[in-house]
Design a protein around this motif. Structure first.
Motif, short mmCIF file in Angstrom:
data_model
loop_
_atom_site.label_atom_id
_atom_site.label_comp_id
_atom_site.label_asym_id
_atom_site.label_seq_id
_atom_site.Cartn_x
_atom_site.Cartn_y
_atom_site.Cartn_z
N ALA A 157 3.84 15.86 21.64
CA ALA A 157 2.73 17.00 20.96
C ALA A 157 1.78 17.14 21.58
N ALA A 158 1.25 15.81 21.71
CA ALA A 158 -0.19 15.89 22.38
C ALA A 158 -0.23 16.30 23.80
N LYS A 159 0.94 15.87 24.37
CA LYS A 159 0.93 16.25 25.98
C LYS A 159 0.89 17.72 26.24
N ARG A 160 1.66 18.42 25.21
CA ARG A 160 1.65 19.92 25.20
C ARG A 160 0.15 20.36 25.01
N LEU A 161 -0.71 19.67 23.81
CA LEU A 161 -1.70 20.11 23.50
C LEU A 161 -2.74 20.19 24.82
N LEU A 162 -2.58 18.88 25.42
CA LEU A 162 -3.71 18.60 26.65
C LEU A 162 -3.40 19.69 27.47
N VAL A 163 -2.21 19.94 27.91
CA VAL A 163 -1.94 20.80 28.77
C VAL A 163 -2.40 22.32 28.57
N GLN A 164 -2.13 22.69 27.34
CA GLN A 164 -2.28 24.12 26.91
C GLN A 164 -3.51 24.61 26.10
N SER A 165 -4.16 23.49 25.94
CA SER A 165 -5.58 23.90 25.22
C SER A 165 -6.76 23.12 25.69
N SER A 166 -7.66 23.44 25.47
CA SER A 166 -9.14 22.80 25.73
C SER A 166 -9.62 22.00 24.80
N LEU A 167 -8.84 21.59 23.72
CA LEU A 167 -9.20 20.64 22.71
C LEU A 167 -9.79 19.50 23.19
N PRO A 168 -10.86 18.88 22.41
CA PRO A 168 -11.50 17.52 22.79
C PRO A 168 -10.16 16.40 22.70
N ILE A 169 -10.11 15.28 23.37
CA ILE A 169 -8.85 14.33 23.07
C ILE A 169 -9.02 13.96 21.85
N SER A 170 -10.08 13.77 21.15
CA SER A 170 -10.11 13.26 19.87
C SER A 170 -9.65 14.17 18.82
N ALA A 171 -9.63 15.56 19.08
CA ALA A 171 -9.20 16.66 18.20
C ALA A 171 -7.65 16.79 18.41
N VAL A 172 -7.23 16.52 19.87
CA VAL A 172 -5.75 16.26 20.01
C VAL A 172 -5.05 15.26 19.30
N ALA A 173 -5.79 14.18 19.27
CA ALA A 173 -5.51 12.90 18.36
C ALA A 173 -5.00 13.39 16.92
N GLU A 174 -6.19 14.12 16.37
CA GLU A 174 -6.07 14.20 14.73
C GLU A 174 -4.94 15.39 14.76
N ALA A 175 -4.88 16.32 15.48
CA ALA A 175 -3.68 17.40 15.55
C ALA A 175 -2.32 16.73 15.34
N VAL A 176 -2.16 15.64 15.92
CA VAL A 176 -0.70 15.05 15.91
C VAL A 176 -0.50 13.88 15.05
N GLY A 177 -1.53 13.75 14.22
CA GLY A 177 -1.41 12.86 13.09
C GLY A 177 -2.03 11.37 13.60
N ILE A 178 -2.68 11.17 14.29
CA ILE A 178 -3.58 9.96 14.65
C ILE A 178 -4.83 9.99 14.60
N SER A 179 -5.52 9.54 13.57
CA SER A 179 -6.98 9.82 13.25
C SER A 179 -8.08 8.68 14.14
N ASP A 180 -7.43 7.56 14.63
CA ASP A 180 -8.13 6.70 15.43
C ASP A 180 -8.09 6.95 16.86
N TYR A 181 -9.04 7.32 17.47
CA TYR A 181 -9.19 7.83 19.12
C TYR A 181 -8.62 6.52 19.88
N ASN A 182 -9.15 5.40 19.75
CA ASN A 182 -8.87 4.24 20.29
C ASN A 182 -7.10 3.93 20.40
N TYR A 183 -6.70 4.07 19.14
CA TYR A 183 -5.36 3.67 18.62
C TYR A 183 -4.52 4.89 19.29
N PHE A 184 -4.97 6.04 19.24
CA PHE A 184 -4.33 6.97 20.12
C PHE A 184 -4.23 6.92 21.65
#
Length: 307
Positions: A259-286
């Motif tokens: 799901a994150a790969k789709r968001l990274l390609v199809q949206s301009s969301l910051p990577i931290s927001a992509v992580a949140e959107a797919v259920g991972i709140s910790d950026y480093n862990y994501f």
């Protein structure tokens, strides 16, 4: 809804054409869509009428036969908030279908005319047939004034979308009735040709569906076992079978990263927001999980497919 000539969609990895895709929506059932036949049918309808038809699954989710939008809808869908409003609107129209039969007409969240009708298998709707986007035959200025207050959220204000709004085609009540009756007749043809049909789900398919629908939530072996009414030992066995010997935790991570790969390609969301959107709140862990599954970092992946 789509705009322009319907055509095969392209994914981030090149042209994509799926002959038979499974979308699971009705409890205990798999809903199978023959996308080749459905695409040909709605393409022919567009050629004859200029109106586009589309298919939603039983939850109101677009099965993505098309990728185009009219300029107005394209501008809205290009923004994460706008896209989410469109997704929520599709789900709302399915939940609020109240007609005894046939099409129910309405205006979407942005004020554009559409119509929706369920396609049944016995008592369960297997899918929803929808057509639009268009404006009715009332004066365009009046329709714009009714639409304008709905667009207060749009950056720069509603008037940024006015010229695109006036590019919509208008249809008379007679034209819309004729098109709706044609589609209602074609619904029997869709069923006869088996373009949409249902099969019973196995426990393996039920687990796959559950993960597809809930990967963005806080999940654990205990919570999934409780929600699915399947024992933990059996869940672990199913997870190994589904993943080729891996764990349930890996399956969850895999869906989140896909799901994150789709968001990274199809949206301009910051990577931290992509992580949140797919259920991972910790950026480093994501980033760590993303690299372990894909072999690259989120930023490198975005750069590779977006340039």
């Amino acid at each position: 809804m789509s705009w322009g000539y319907p055509h095969v969609r392209s994914g981030p990895y090149g042209p994509e054409r799926v002959h038979l895709t499974i979308h699971q929506g009705v409890v205990g059932l798999d809903i199978l869509f023959d996308e080749d036949q459905l695409l040909q049918l709605v393409t022919n309808l567009y050629v004859l009428t200029g109106l586009t038809a589309n298919i939603l699954d039983p939850k109101g989710r677009d099965i993505h036969l098309f990728e185009d939008h009219p300029p107005f809808c394209r501008a809205i869908n290009s923004l994460p908030e706008g896209h989410q409003r469109c997704v929520n609107c599709d789900m709302w129209k399915v939940r609020n279908y109240t007609s005894d039969k046939g099409f129910q007409f309405y205006r979407c969240h942005a004020g554009i005319c559409e119509a929706v009708m369920p396609l049944y298998d016995k008592k369960n709707p297997l899918a929803y047939l929808i057509f639009g986007c268009y404006l009715d035959s009332s004066p365009m200025e009046e329709q714009w004034e009714r639409t304008r207050p709905r667009l207060g959220w749009y950056p720069g204000g509603p008037d940024q979308l006015k010229s695109a709004f006036f590019q919509f085609r208008q249809y008379s009540d007679q034209e819309l009735r004729a098109y709706a009756e044609t589609l209602e007749a074609l619904s029997a043809y869709i069923q006869l040709k088996g373009m949409i049909r249902a099969t019973e789900q196995t426990d393996l398919q039920k687990l796959e569906l559950y993960l597809d629908q809930h990967y963005m939530e806080k999940l654990s072996l205990a919570s999934i076992s409780k929600e699915m009414h399947i024992g933990r030992t059996k869940l672990c066995t199913l997870a190994k079978e589904l993943s080729g010997g891996r764990t349930l935790s890996y399956l969850i991570a895999q869906r989140r990263i896909n799901a994150a790969k789709r968001l990274l390609v199809q949206s301009s969301l910051p990577i931290s927001a992509v992580a949140e959107a797919v259920g991972i709140s910790d950026y480093n862990y994501f980033s760590k999980v993303f690299r372990s599954i894909t072999g690259t970092t989120p930023s490198a992946f975005r750069k590779q497919f977006r340039g």
